[in-house]
Write an enzyme that holds these catalytic residues in place. Structure first.
Site, PDB file in Angstrom:
ATOM      1  N   HIS A 268      -9.364 -13.092 -63.625  1.00  0.00           N
ATOM      2  CA  HIS A 268      -9.713 -14.530 -63.531  1.00  0.00           C
ATOM      3  C   HIS A 268      -8.485 -15.372 -63.867  1.00  0.00           C
ATOM      4  CE1 HIS A 268     -12.125 -18.065 -63.538  1.00  0.00           C
ATOM      5  NE2 HIS A 268     -12.787 -17.945 -64.668  1.00  0.00           N
ATOM      6  N   HIS A 309     -10.227 -13.012 -53.546  1.00  0.00           N
ATOM      7  CA  HIS A 309     -11.106 -13.986 -54.201  1.00  0.00           C
ATOM      8  C   HIS A 309     -12.536 -13.643 -53.826  1.00  0.00           C
ATOM      9  CE1 HIS A 309     -12.789 -17.796 -55.556  1.00  0.00           C
ATOM     10  NE2 HIS A 309     -11.660 -17.977 -56.203  1.00  0.00           N
ATOM     11  N   ASP A 366      -3.711 -18.544 -58.189  1.00  0.00           N
ATOM     12  CA  ASP A 366      -2.804 -18.037 -59.234  1.00  0.00           C
ATOM     13  C   ASP A 366      -1.506 -17.466 -58.693  1.00  0.00           C
ATOM     14  OD1 ASP A 366      -5.832 -17.112 -60.620  1.00  0.00           O
ATOM     15  OD2 ASP A 366      -4.440 -18.491 -61.591  1.00  0.00           O
TER      16      ASP A 366
HETATM   17  C1  SDX Z   1      -9.447 -16.988 -60.175  1.00  0.00           C
HETATM   18  O1  SDX Z   1     -14.226 -17.353 -59.089  1.00  0.00           O
HETATM   19  C2  SDX Z   1     -13.336 -18.270 -59.055  1.00  0.00           C
HETATM   20  O2  SDX Z   1     -13.520 -19.325 -58.468  1.00  0.00           O
HETATM   21  C3  SDX Z   1     -12.063 -17.977 -59.788  1.00  0.00           C
HETATM   22  C4  SDX Z   1     -10.918 -18.960 -59.644  1.00  0.00           C
HETATM   23  C5  SDX Z   1     -11.252 -20.297 -60.294  1.00  0.00           C
HETATM   24  O3  SDX Z   1     -10.641 -21.301 -59.926  1.00  0.00           O
HETATM   25  O4  SDX Z   1     -12.064 -20.296 -61.264  1.00  0.00           O
HETATM   26  O5  SDX Z   1     -10.620 -19.174 -58.300  1.00  0.00           O
HETATM   27  C6  SDX Z   1      -9.659 -18.456 -60.356  1.00  0.00           C
HETATM   28  O6  SDX Z   1      -9.888 -16.227 -60.997  1.00  0.00           O
HETATM   29  C7  SDX Z   1      -8.753 -16.489 -58.939  1.00  0.00           C
HETATM   30  C8  SDX Z   1      -8.683 -14.911 -58.862  1.00  0.00           C
HETATM   31  C9  SDX Z   1      -7.508 -14.455 -59.722  1.00  0.00           C
HETATM   32  N1  SDX Z   1      -7.538 -12.973 -59.840  1.00  0.00           N
HETATM   33  C10 SDX Z   1      -6.584 -12.237 -59.242  1.00  0.00           C
HETATM   34  O7  SDX Z   1      -5.701 -12.668 -58.525  1.00  0.00           O
HETATM   35  C11 SDX Z   1      -6.683 -10.746 -59.579  1.00  0.00           C
HETATM   36  C12 SDX Z   1      -6.511  -9.910 -58.311  1.00  0.00           C
HETATM   37  N2  SDX Z   1      -7.711 -10.052 -57.500  1.00  0.00           N
HETATM   38  C13 SDX Z   1      -8.778  -9.096 -57.624  1.00  0.00           C
HETATM   39  O8  SDX Z   1      -8.948  -8.581 -58.886  1.00  0.00           O
HETATM   40  C14 SDX Z   1     -10.042  -9.527 -56.884  1.00  0.00           C
HETATM   41  O9  SDX Z   1      -9.651  -9.957 -55.658  1.00  0.00           O
HETATM   42  C15 SDX Z   1     -10.952 -10.561 -57.491  1.00  0.00           C
HETATM   43  C16 SDX Z   1     -11.331 -10.234 -58.896  1.00  0.00           C
HETATM   44  C17 SDX Z   1     -10.308 -11.907 -57.471  1.00  0.00           C
HETATM   45  C18 SDX Z   1     -12.220 -10.614 -56.637  1.00  0.00           C
HETATM   46  O10 SDX Z   1     -12.907  -9.427 -56.846  1.00  0.00           O
HETATM   47  P1  SDX Z   1     -14.193  -9.066 -55.951  1.00  0.00           P
HETATM   48  O11 SDX Z   1     -14.741 -10.241 -55.240  1.00  0.00           O
HETATM   49  O12 SDX Z   1     -15.110  -8.285 -56.831  1.00  0.00           O
HETATM   50  O13 SDX Z   1     -13.578  -8.193 -54.808  1.00  0.00           O
HETATM   51  P2  SDX Z   1     -13.581  -6.627 -54.833  1.00  0.00           P
HETATM   52  O14 SDX Z   1     -12.987  -6.163 -56.104  1.00  0.00           O
HETATM   53  O15 SDX Z   1     -14.949  -6.193 -54.473  1.00  0.00           O
HETATM   54  O16 SDX Z   1     -12.551  -6.337 -53.657  1.00  0.00           O
HETATM   55  C19 SDX Z   1     -13.012  -6.113 -52.346  1.00  0.00           C
HETATM   56  C20 SDX Z   1     -12.029  -5.094 -51.777  1.00  0.00           C
HETATM   57  C21 SDX Z   1     -11.925  -3.823 -52.638  1.00  0.00           C
HETATM   58  O17 SDX Z   1     -11.506  -2.785 -51.757  1.00  0.00           O
HETATM   59  P3  SDX Z   1     -12.669  -1.771 -51.148  1.00  0.00           P
HETATM   60  O18 SDX Z   1     -13.447  -1.233 -52.330  1.00  0.00           O
HETATM   61  O19 SDX Z   1     -13.506  -2.649 -50.237  1.00  0.00           O
HETATM   62  O20 SDX Z   1     -11.887  -0.727 -50.411  1.00  0.00           O
HETATM   63  O21 SDX Z   1     -10.700  -5.663 -51.795  1.00  0.00           O
HETATM   64  C22 SDX Z   1      -9.871  -4.902 -52.653  1.00  0.00           C
HETATM   65  C23 SDX Z   1     -10.780  -4.102 -53.569  1.00  0.00           C
HETATM   66  O22 SDX Z   1     -10.125  -2.901 -54.004  1.00  0.00           O
HETATM   67  N3  SDX Z   1      -9.061  -5.864 -53.425  1.00  0.00           N
HETATM   68  C24 SDX Z   1      -7.763  -5.737 -53.659  1.00  0.00           C
HETATM   69  C25 SDX Z   1      -7.405  -6.900 -54.344  1.00  0.00           C
HETATM   70  N4  SDX Z   1      -8.485  -7.686 -54.536  1.00  0.00           N
HETATM   71  C26 SDX Z   1      -9.509  -7.034 -53.953  1.00  0.00           C
HETATM   72  N5  SDX Z   1      -6.889  -4.748 -53.360  1.00  0.00           N
HETATM   73  C27 SDX Z   1      -5.608  -4.952 -53.762  1.00  0.00           C
HETATM   74  N6  SDX Z   1      -5.165  -6.057 -54.440  1.00  0.00           N
HETATM   75  C28 SDX Z   1      -6.045  -7.043 -54.736  1.00  0.00           C
HETATM   76  N7  SDX Z   1      -5.633  -8.129 -55.400  1.00  0.00           N
END
Ligand code: SDX
Length: 431
Positions: A268, A309, A366
């Protein structure tokens, strides 16, 4: 789309049918109201990450993840970024309308005259080790405000709620700057009432007695814009935490402190700090390919921080604005940061890669913000504190909205129990 007002649920497990109401808001998908589902069918619903679940009604922020739309009280983020300022945006989030001149001046006066913090909060901060993480110090400090203002904590009193909002928005920068100065062993600076909100914060952060502080207006404008972009974002993890804690009747300082701890996670708000550390670890554009390969490897926990996201399956509109701003601010400040080249190469590689395209993983808010904070001289460990300063306006707006909504109940999700079936206690010598 039909204008049906219900959905039919055919339950084959007990050959019954039920009709569930469909609720629509101003914008966005209609919601199936499952409030009576358990009573009607004996079933719960299961949605562990709340990917398909609306937890509340709210009039504050709207996001369309497919179209990359973000509205604060109906105003597109792009217009607010271009024409508004953080305090005006905070007023909008809290009150639902943009302020006229008189309203804004009164709001700004209130904020300016609540920026001081109790002196004993300083001794509280002095109890931490100098290298304590700023988010730990921030969470503790904000929770401790309940101890200083316990006479005005009636969550059912609109005047107390408004005063808490003013105090939190006003004091976050003062506390954040005090935390930074403690960590660099510098005496705190009192807030200057003759400065506007962001310039006052930068002054408290960086002013030293040995020479007058040259405050570059580009830095203040850039930080004000970042605060606007981070001010609210619908029911994200930290805002949902604030609402859940608030639903128990907890005071506003305890509720916001809970939001701060939720924001800290690297999935997050902690991502902005993690992005910069990751860019430093990658080190050069030549290593980007390996980083993208690792991010795709299911056996490697490495993820591209600042990518992906839960809601945006298109470019995060905030990331677009920050990306453009990053180039402008670094140029205007005369900062050459090799990590920007790494970030640009990483973005280019990921946006072309099938793995990211297929999963609709785009840079989020971010990804670039840390490069700007770094150019402004903000230490990496303070990046998520910056996010928290801005998001305080959104958090407290949601906390107030929740308390103004008649019939709000305590949040209490159910579960699927997967533990042992009922069994009798066995004496120790029989185990
Ligand atoms: C913020 O919610 C909000 O509005 C938050 C926010 C706000 O203003 O409040 O926008 C602020 O928190 C932005 C997000 C910041 N976090 C990151 O940048 C961390 C990296 N991102 C991931 O951890 C992830 O994308 C999340 C946590 C942001 C979202 O997670 P989800 O929706 O649960 O997505 P997921 O984990 O189910 O991913 C779907 C697929 C998966 O692959 P498969 O299982 O389908 O094969 O996408 C892949 C994940 O492995 N994936 C990534 C990835 N993010 C998702 N693979 C590599 N790198 C990534 N960053």
């Amino acid at each position: 789309m039909s204008d049906a007002k219900t959905v039919k649920l055919v339950d084959e497990s007990n050959a019954t049918q039920s009709e569930l109401p469909l609720i629509s808001g101003t914008l966005g998908p209609a919601c199936v109201d499952i409030g009576t589902l358990y009573k009607d069918t004996g079933h719960f619903t299961y949605d562990p990450g709340y990917g398909s679940t609306a937890s509340t009604k709210s009039a504050i922020t709207y996001i369309d993840g497919d179209k990359g739309v973000l509205l604060y009280r109906g105003y597109p983020i792009e217009q607010l970024a271009e024409k508004s300022n953080f305090l005006e945006t905070s007023y909008l989030l809290l009150n639902g309308e943009l302020p006229n001149k008189t309203q804004f001046e009164a709001f700004e006066h209130d904020i300016t005259h609540h920026t001081m913090i109790p002196e004993s909060l300083t001794s509280f901060l002095n109890g931490f080790h100098r290298n304590a993480h700023p988010m730990a110090m921030l969470a503790g400090s904000i929770a401790s405000l309940s101890a200083f203002y316990h006479d005005e904590l009636n969550v059912d009193d609109p005047a107390d709620r408004k005063l808490a909002a003013i105090r939190l928005i006003a004091k976050m920068p003062t506390i954040a700057a005090a935390i930074h100065r403690y960590s660099v062993d510098r005496q705190q600076r009192y807030p200057r009432n003759n400065l506007e909100y962001v310039t006052r914060f930068l002054h408290m952060m960086f002013e030293v007695p040995s020479e007058p502080l040259e405050l570059n207006p580009v830095a203040a404008k850039a930080l004000d814009l970042l605060f606007i972009l981070h001010a609210d974002h619908e029911q994200n993890a930290s805002t949902s935490t604030v609402r859940l804690v608030g639903s128990t009747g907890a005071n506003p300082y305890a509720s916001i402190a809970a939001g701060i701890t939720a924001l800290w996670g690297p999935a997050h708000g902690g991502a902005n700090e993690a992005v910069l550390k990751q860019l430093e670890e990658i080190g050069s554009p030549d290593n980007v390919e390996t980083a993208v390969k690792r991010a795709k490897d299911k056996n490697d926990s490495f993820r591209l921080m600042g990518f992906g996201h839960r809601v945006y399956k298109n470019f995060d509109p905030r990331a677009k604005i920050i990306r453009e701003m990053c180039h402008k601010v670094l140029n205007e400040l005369g900062v050459k940061d090799p990590l920007l080249d790494v970030a640009l190469k990483l973005e280019e590689a990921a946006l072309k890669d099938e793995y990211f395209v297929e999963r609709k993983l785009y840079p989020n808010v971010d990804f670039y913000s840390g490069l700007i904070y770094k150019a402004l001289g903000i230490p990496t460990e303070m990046f998520t504190v910056m996010f928290a300063i801005a998001r305080t306006s959104g958090w407290i707006a949601h906390w107030i909205e929740q308390h103004e909504t008649p019939g709000s109940r305590i949040g209490r999700p159910r579960q699927i129990y997967t533990g042992a079936d009922v069994r009798d206690y066995t004496a120790a010598d029989k185990r």
